[in-house]
Design an enzyme around this catalytic site. Sequence first.
Site, PDB file in Angstrom:
ATOM      1  N   GLU A   1       0.826  -1.193   0.000  1.00  0.00           N
ATOM      2  CA  GLU A   1       0.000   0.000   0.000  1.00  0.00           C
ATOM      3  C   GLU A   1       0.861   1.243   0.000  1.00  0.00           C
ATOM      4  OE1 GLU A   1      -2.454  -0.229   3.441  1.00  0.00           O
ATOM      5  OE2 GLU A   1      -2.821  -2.345   3.072  1.00  0.00           O
TER       6      GLU A   1
ATOM      7  N   CYS B   1       3.297   8.516   1.474  1.00  0.00           N
ATOM      8  CA  CYS B   1       3.749   7.544   2.459  1.00  0.00           C
ATOM      9  C   CYS B   1       3.940   6.228   1.713  1.00  0.00           C
ATOM     10  CB  CYS B   1       2.686   7.413   3.550  1.00  0.00           C
ATOM     11  SG  CYS B   1       3.057   6.121   4.754  1.00  0.00           S
TER      12      CYS B   1
ATOM     13  N   CYS C   1       5.811  -7.260   7.358  1.00  0.00           N
ATOM     14  CA  CYS C   1       6.825  -6.706   8.261  1.00  0.00           C
ATOM     15  C   CYS C   1       7.178  -7.769   9.297  1.00  0.00           C
ATOM     16  CB  CYS C   1       6.282  -5.464   8.969  1.00  0.00           C
ATOM     17  SG  CYS C   1       7.520  -4.629   9.996  1.00  0.00           S
TER      18      CYS C   1
ATOM     19  N   CYS D   1       5.111  -5.460  15.868  1.00  0.00           N
ATOM     20  CA  CYS D   1       4.453  -4.520  16.791  1.00  0.00           C
ATOM     21  C   CYS D   1       3.003  -4.971  16.964  1.00  0.00           C
ATOM     22  CB  CYS D   1       4.520  -3.088  16.257  1.00  0.00           C
ATOM     23  SG  CYS D   1       6.214  -2.537  15.961  1.00  0.00           S
TER      24      CYS D   1
ATOM     25  N   CYS E   1      -0.123  -3.269  15.109  1.00  0.00           N
ATOM     26  CA  CYS E   1       0.038  -2.855  13.706  1.00  0.00           C
ATOM     27  C   CYS E   1      -0.439  -3.957  12.759  1.00  0.00           C
ATOM     28  CB  CYS E   1       1.511  -2.539  13.444  1.00  0.00           C
ATOM     29  SG  CYS E   1       1.861  -2.120  11.731  1.00  0.00           S
TER      30      CYS E   1
ATOM     31  N   GLY F   1       6.231  -2.254   6.406  1.00  0.00           N
ATOM     32  CA  GLY F   1       7.606  -2.741   6.456  1.00  0.00           C
ATOM     33  C   GLY F   1       8.529  -1.904   7.315  1.00  0.00           C
TER      34      GLY F   1
ATOM     35  N   SER G   1      10.077   5.007  16.184  1.00  0.00           N
ATOM     36  CA  SER G   1       8.797   4.618  16.781  1.00  0.00           C
ATOM     37  C   SER G   1       9.037   4.079  18.180  1.00  0.00           C
ATOM     38  CB  SER G   1       8.130   3.549  15.904  1.00  0.00           C
ATOM     39  OG  SER G   1       7.809   4.105  14.646  1.00  0.00           O
ATOM     40  N   LEU G   2       8.666   4.840  19.186  1.00  0.00           N
ATOM     41  CA  LEU G   2       8.950   4.434  20.578  1.00  0.00           C
ATOM     42  C   LEU G   2       7.805   3.638  21.201  1.00  0.00           C
ATOM     43  CD1 LEU G   2      10.577   7.409  22.522  1.00  0.00           C
ATOM     44  CD2 LEU G   2      11.633   5.278  21.780  1.00  0.00           C
TER      45      LEU G   2
ATOM     46  N   ASN H   1      -5.055   3.767  15.476  1.00  0.00           N
ATOM     47  CA  ASN H   1      -6.046   3.596  14.430  1.00  0.00           C
ATOM     48  C   ASN H   1      -6.531   2.149  14.491  1.00  0.00           C
ATOM     49  OD1 ASN H   1      -7.437   4.529  12.189  1.00  0.00           O
ATOM     50  ND2 ASN H   1      -5.584   5.407  11.298  1.00  0.00           N
TER      51      ASN H   1
ATOM     52  N   CYS I   1      -1.441   1.996   7.693  1.00  0.00           N
ATOM     53  CA  CYS I   1      -0.623   0.880   8.136  1.00  0.00           C
ATOM     54  C   CYS I   1      -1.108  -0.517   7.757  1.00  0.00           C
ATOM     55  CB  CYS I   1      -0.481   0.910   9.648  1.00  0.00           C
ATOM     56  SG  CYS I   1      -0.357   2.556  10.304  1.00  0.00           S
TER      57      CYS I   1
END
Length: 350
Positions: A90, A103, A110, A114, A117, A159, A214-215, A290, A333
């Site tokens: 995407e 984006c 991936c 996470c 996600c 990814g 990304s924390l 989201n 995402c």
Amino acid sequence: MHHLLEPTTDSLSPWLAERGYPAYRAGQVRSWVFARRAGSFDDMTDLPRQVRGELAAEFSIFATRIARHSRADDGTQKLLLELADGGRIECVLLVDGPRRTICISSQVGCAMGCVFCASGLDGVERNLTAGEIVEQMLRLQQLLPPDERLSHIVVMGMGEPLANLDAVLAALDVARSDDGLGISARRITISTVGLPAAIRKLAQVGTPYNLAVSLHAPGDELRNELVPVNKNTGLAAILDAADDFFQANGRRLTFEYVLLGDVNDSPRHAQQLVRLLRGRMALVNVIPYNPVAGLSYRTPSKLAVHAFRNVLVDGGLHVKFRQRKGSEIDAACGQLRRLPIVAPSPLAPG
Ligand code: SAH
């Protein structure tokens, strides 16, 4: 068929030379594709008809197919692209004032895992080639009216870009070059889960890209749960590498923090985050979760978001609370590719 957009294997110049065609034809083709947004060799009217025909027989400009094109009321547009081997990725075009930001994805799926996600739910299939990454840029550029230009790139799609760094950098070289898209590195952001060795490698490359880390958690205990790959790295090593990146090229760091209701959104988490990041030239980008079909995380309440923000601001951090864009078209995402395939929507040009 050669893929014209594959920057690492420039097959066009040798092809022209073999046939005794002038070398400047390569530049013409490039300008047609990047500047004039041509979709086929037929469009390239200042090339002799015979050359156009021969090129069309041996080169494909696009190696992907638009499987779906969706558009949200806020101007966000999203493409689901099907790769030659059937993989699906995407990419998104975001309209924000004068900005035209894209984006783009770096991998099919991936491997980072996470927990909130959609991209990583089925693991990683493969890295994208540099050409497939460039192709996303061009497909999205083609959605713009002729008088508008792409202004910014974020490598924040599907990814982990630092797990496919060479291809990402080769594609971004094309994005930056004057005979490519002419977008300066300062307008390009690479978002990473935080892979210290690759962050250092990127720092050594020396191109002033923006780095976003990304924390999602202010300490290792919670981060190990939310971002499983953290167990191998730990926050300290990530922040060290990010600081080195800042030292090397002076670009302000961004830290992303997806707010998950009742998981990482309490004032205590915010205080911990202040302590972790204080003193850095950094921007904290707080993103409300989201919702992803099948996952039970919740978007935090407005009240919780507000309270979280106040603690960060009082603690002296620079913060930005990201607007949710394009959520009605699942622009976030890796969600679209998981929908069952339907016939290409009527908006799809290809
Ligand atoms: N792998 C890279 C880039 C892709 S993810 C990275 O981790 O940064 C890009 C950003 O989208 C990350 O900050 C990621 O945490 C965030 N994200 C992923 N799923 C999300 C969701 N459901 N809601 C909001 N943000 C999400």
